[in-house]
Scaffold this active site. Structure first.
Site, PDB file in Angstrom:
ATOM      1  CG  HIS A  17      -0.168  -0.207   2.371  1.00 44.30           C
ATOM      2  ND1 HIS A  17       0.421   0.715   3.073  1.00 44.30           N
ATOM      3  CD2 HIS A  17      -0.577  -0.888   3.509  1.00 44.30           C
ATOM      4  CE1 HIS A  17       0.866   0.594   4.176  1.00 44.30           C
ATOM      5  NE2 HIS A  17       0.278  -0.473   4.698  1.00 44.30           N
ATOM      6  CG  HIS A  61       4.242  -1.434   2.333  1.00 43.97           C
ATOM      7  ND1 HIS A  61       2.671  -2.223   2.216  1.00 43.97           N
ATOM      8  CD2 HIS A  61       4.322  -1.859   3.905  1.00 43.97           C
ATOM      9  CE1 HIS A  61       2.115  -2.818   3.155  1.00 43.97           C
ATOM     10  NE2 HIS A  61       3.209  -2.899   4.299  1.00 43.97           N
ATOM     11  CB  CYS A  92       0.404  -6.953  21.275  1.00 40.64           C
ATOM     12  SG  CYS A  92      -0.611  -6.399  19.725  1.00 40.64           S
ATOM     13  CB  CYS A 128       3.076  -5.672  18.480  1.00 43.83           C
ATOM     14  SG  CYS A 128       2.247  -4.238  18.806  1.00 43.83           S
ATOM     15  CB  CYS A 162      -1.740  -3.127  21.832  1.00 49.65           C
ATOM     16  SG  CYS A 162      -0.594  -2.623  20.477  1.00 49.65           S
ATOM     17  CG  HIS A 174      -2.072  -4.036  16.868  1.00 49.87           C
ATOM     18  ND1 HIS A 174      -0.674  -3.977  17.267  1.00 49.87           N
ATOM     19  CD2 HIS A 174      -2.009  -4.160  15.395  1.00 49.87           C
ATOM     20  CE1 HIS A 174       0.034  -4.199  16.131  1.00 49.87           C
ATOM     21  NE2 HIS A 174      -0.878  -4.130  14.989  1.00 49.87           N
ATOM     22  CE  LYS A 218      -3.968   2.795  12.560  1.00 51.82           C
ATOM     23  NZ  LYS A 218      -3.517   2.161  13.561  1.00 51.82           N
ATOM     24  CE  LYS A 233      -7.101  -6.139   3.426  1.00 53.21           C
ATOM     25  NZ  LYS A 233      -6.546  -7.681   3.790  1.00 53.21           N
TER      26      LYS A 233
END
Ligand code: MSP
Length: 646
Positions: free
Chosen positions: A17, A20, A125, A128, A142, A145, A294, A297
């Protein structure tokens, strides 16, 4: 001099995405920049393929982990060429040589006593893939997440990270550029101000089999981060390959803030325990959000590199992301932002400079680079501006301040545009006594284009190849591919033939067109209100406001057959429209391309010599040498076409 630059190796639990893509574009741009500086460069990216997350993703698709990782890794590999990204090596953590090196390092650290076996109860987690400390949790979750970690009690192997805490603190203090920008260095130092816990580096096979087996205990596989970080060594042939000897001492890693801790704490301490010198630099950037939200998905706003390239082209995406994000800070991504940059910076400032300058050389000098004559003060100022641009660009790009490096380049684009306007080559062309001056002005303008081609090569390699061709140069010619050899002035060879190239950057429609602009939104009543009579009468402000005055950019111009006075202009304001202007006696069609003029945008269309004119260009009627003349209106600096005049 050599450079070794890496990206993180990306997890194959998701497809590539924008996030990256950005890191990888940064690393590619930096590697091209270093090559431009004459250095030997090694640029590495790849995929991280072990761990819980990958197993889950494979299960979701009902395939074996290996089949799954092969497929997604191939997707990453095939994405990069679309963005003109050219790594020297693509590493996968399932490569056999990588597995062997990880095991060799584990054994070495185990033998030296820095890995021990112990029972541990901790908060794990899954997202992570690591244990979190109580302190890291936000409202019991977390922070990355937004889920509570699971309490797990297990016997595992631990790496004595705590043993290297002071050594790491000292290293960071002694090497101010080890972690940049400074905010991240401070974050790491603040984390290190508390006692460091040892790192759990194994997972029992009863819980996870998709990993690299510990060489000293076959009931365990190694923790995915201990495996992944080592890719930076494996990829260059650690421990005894020639590339390792050549490149490791200059290693620079690029990451985003999400994986600061593994790179700034686990990795240097792992290197200390292995007896390998630390990497040189860690460059940390911020996060891309989508329209200030943010990217995720579940929200459904994930931006895919392929779609971006299909819609805007690789060069525009590279330029936009590098120019828009202040390296180190978060940035917001939007299609409006891309369109604005494309139209203002690329099509208008750079594209017009290129087409305008090369069109004049074609028109006045049969498309051949002219021979420059003596320099004037204005020429010396232009050369000085070029040298300043190269110096600033070089320094800022080396410091990963890409947004500022590009700002310096665009300041120079503005200087070059103004040089043309103030030297008026079209006026020089009319005076046979000024042939030498015209040649010099055209030559200097082409030199500006050459230097721009040179500095833009790392950022927009595709456009740079086209620009070089337009100047009659091969892409590999040192004058456009070496800062040392090409960064000087007066390098174009007179007589070289320019080549015709397509427009560098098309203008994009921002999809908002009429409705947003005056005219489209007005009520019927307002539209039909008569304008006041011209003359000396005073008008009130309401009447004045009814005029829709805008800045328009001339994109095409041609004489109207059978008319001595009229030119047909195609202008952008910001939508394209045709305007007929009575200026043919004072201006050549060609010299108008790229000019910005003021127009009245809401005049009722009228037909002149069979052409419908949708507006009027404003010009001053003036007297000189006993003759009347029309001089076009303009703005004192380039603006976005369609800007309102008020
Ligand atoms: N596999 C680990 C890295 C191991 S390196 C030894 C990993 N992979 S990842 O697929 O999650 O990639 C994280 C990286 O992707 C970030 O550090 C950053 O380079 C890039 N980005 C992912 N999302 C991003 C944004 N929204 N914005 C900017 N970059 C981001 O972590």
């Amino acid at each position: 001099m050599t450079t070794y630059i890496t990206t993180p190796i990306y997890y194959v639990n998701a497809q590539p995405h924008l996030g990256h893509a950005y890191t990888t574009i940064v690393a590619d741009t930096y590697s091209r920049f270093r090559r431009l500086c004459g250095e030997k460069v090694r640029f590495q990216t790849g995929t991280d393929e072990h761990g819980d997350k990958i197993v889950k993703a494979a299960e979701n698709q009902n395939v074996q982990p290996k089949e799954y990782v092969d497929k997604i890794s191939a997707m990453f590999r095939s994405t990069w060429p679309l963005l003109e990204v050219e790594p020297d090596h693509f590493i996968r953590t399932t490569d056999v040589d990588h597995v062997a090196v990880v095991q060799e390092i584990l054994q070495k650290v185990y033998d030296s006593g820095d890995i021990y076996f112990d029972e541990y109860t901790g908060l794990y987690c899954q997202g992570c893939e690591r244990y979190l400390t109580e302190k890291e949790l936000v409202d019991g979750n977390c922070p990355d997440h937004q889920k509570p970690p699971k309490e797990i009690a297990e016997q595992n192997y631990f790496f004595r990270m705590s043993r290297y805490q002071q050594q790491l603190i000292d290293h960071i203090h002694n090497n101010p550029d080890f972690i940049t920008p400074e905010r991240y260095r401070n974050e790491v130092l603040s984390f290190l101000s508390e006692p460091l816990e040892d790192l759990c580096i194994s997972r029992p096979k009863s819980r996870l089999t998709w990993g690299i087996e510990l060489p000293f205990d076959d009931k365990f596989v190694t923790y995915v981060w201990f495996d992944a970080l080592i890719n930076y060594l494996t990829g260059i042939g650690y421990p005894d390959g020639p590339d390792f000897a050549e490149y490791w001492s200059v290693a620079e890693h690029v990451i985003a803030k999400d994986i600061l801790k593994p790179h700034a704490i686990y990795w240097p301490t792992m290197l200390m325990a292995t007896g390998v010198p630390l990497y040189q630099k860690l460059h940390v950037h911020g996060y891309w959000n989508i329209d200030d939200t943010k990217m995720s998905k579940s929200i459904g706003n994930v931006v895919r590199p392929k779609e971006l390239v299909d819609n805007y082209g690789a060069d525009t995406i590279r330029y936009f992301t590098l120019r828009e994000m202040s390296f180190g800070l978060d940035s917001s991504f939007s299609s409006e932002g891309i369109v604005a940059r494309q139209n203002a910076d690329l099509a208008n400032d750079l594209g017009n400079l290129f087409s305008r300058a090369t069109a004049m050389v074609r028109k006045y000098r049969q498309g051949k680079v002219p021979e420059p004559a003596e320099c004037t003060e204005a020429d010396r100022e232009l050369q000085a501006a070029a040298q300043t641009m190269i110096r600033d660009y070089r320094q800022l790009m080396a410091e990963f301040l890409f947004h500022r490096g590009l700002q310096a380049v665009w300041d120079f684009v503005g200087v070059a545009n103004r040089y043309i306007v103030s030297n008026e080559p079209w006026a020089l062309a009319k005076d046979p006594a000024k042939v030498a001056r015209l040649d010099t002005v055209l030559y200097n303008t082409l030199e500006c284009l050459r230097l721009l081609t040179l500095v833009l090569q790392p950022v927009m390699p595709g456009a740079a190849i086209k620009m070089a061709a337009g100047l009659g140069l091969a892409a590999g010619d040192e004058r456009v591919s070496s800062l040392e050899k090409g960064g000087l002035w007066n390098l174009l060879t007179p007589g070289t033939e320019l080549q015709t190239i397509d427009a560098l950057f098309p203008r994009l429609d921002d999809g908002k067109k009429d409705a947003k602009h005056a005219g489209g939104k007005k009520s019927k009543k307002e539209k039909n209100d008569p304008l006041p009579e011209a003359g000396g009468d005073l008008v009130d402000f309401d009447h004045f406001q009814k005029l829709d005055l805008r800045v328009a950019e001339i994109v095409a111009a041609e004489p109207i057959k059978k008319s001595k006075k009229l030119l047909k202009l195609l202008v952008k304001a910001p939508e394209e429209r045709t305007i007929v202007a009575g200026i043919a006696e004072y201006y050549n069609a060609d010299e108008l391309i790229g000019k910005q003029v003021l127009i009245v945008a809401n005049l009722k269309p009228v037909k002149m010599m069979g052409v419908s004119s949708q507006g009027m260009v404003l010009a001053a009627r003036t007297q000189g040498d006993g003759k009347e003349r029309l001089v076009l209106s303009s703005v004192s600096d380039m603006v976005v076409p369609g800007s309102k005049v008020a």
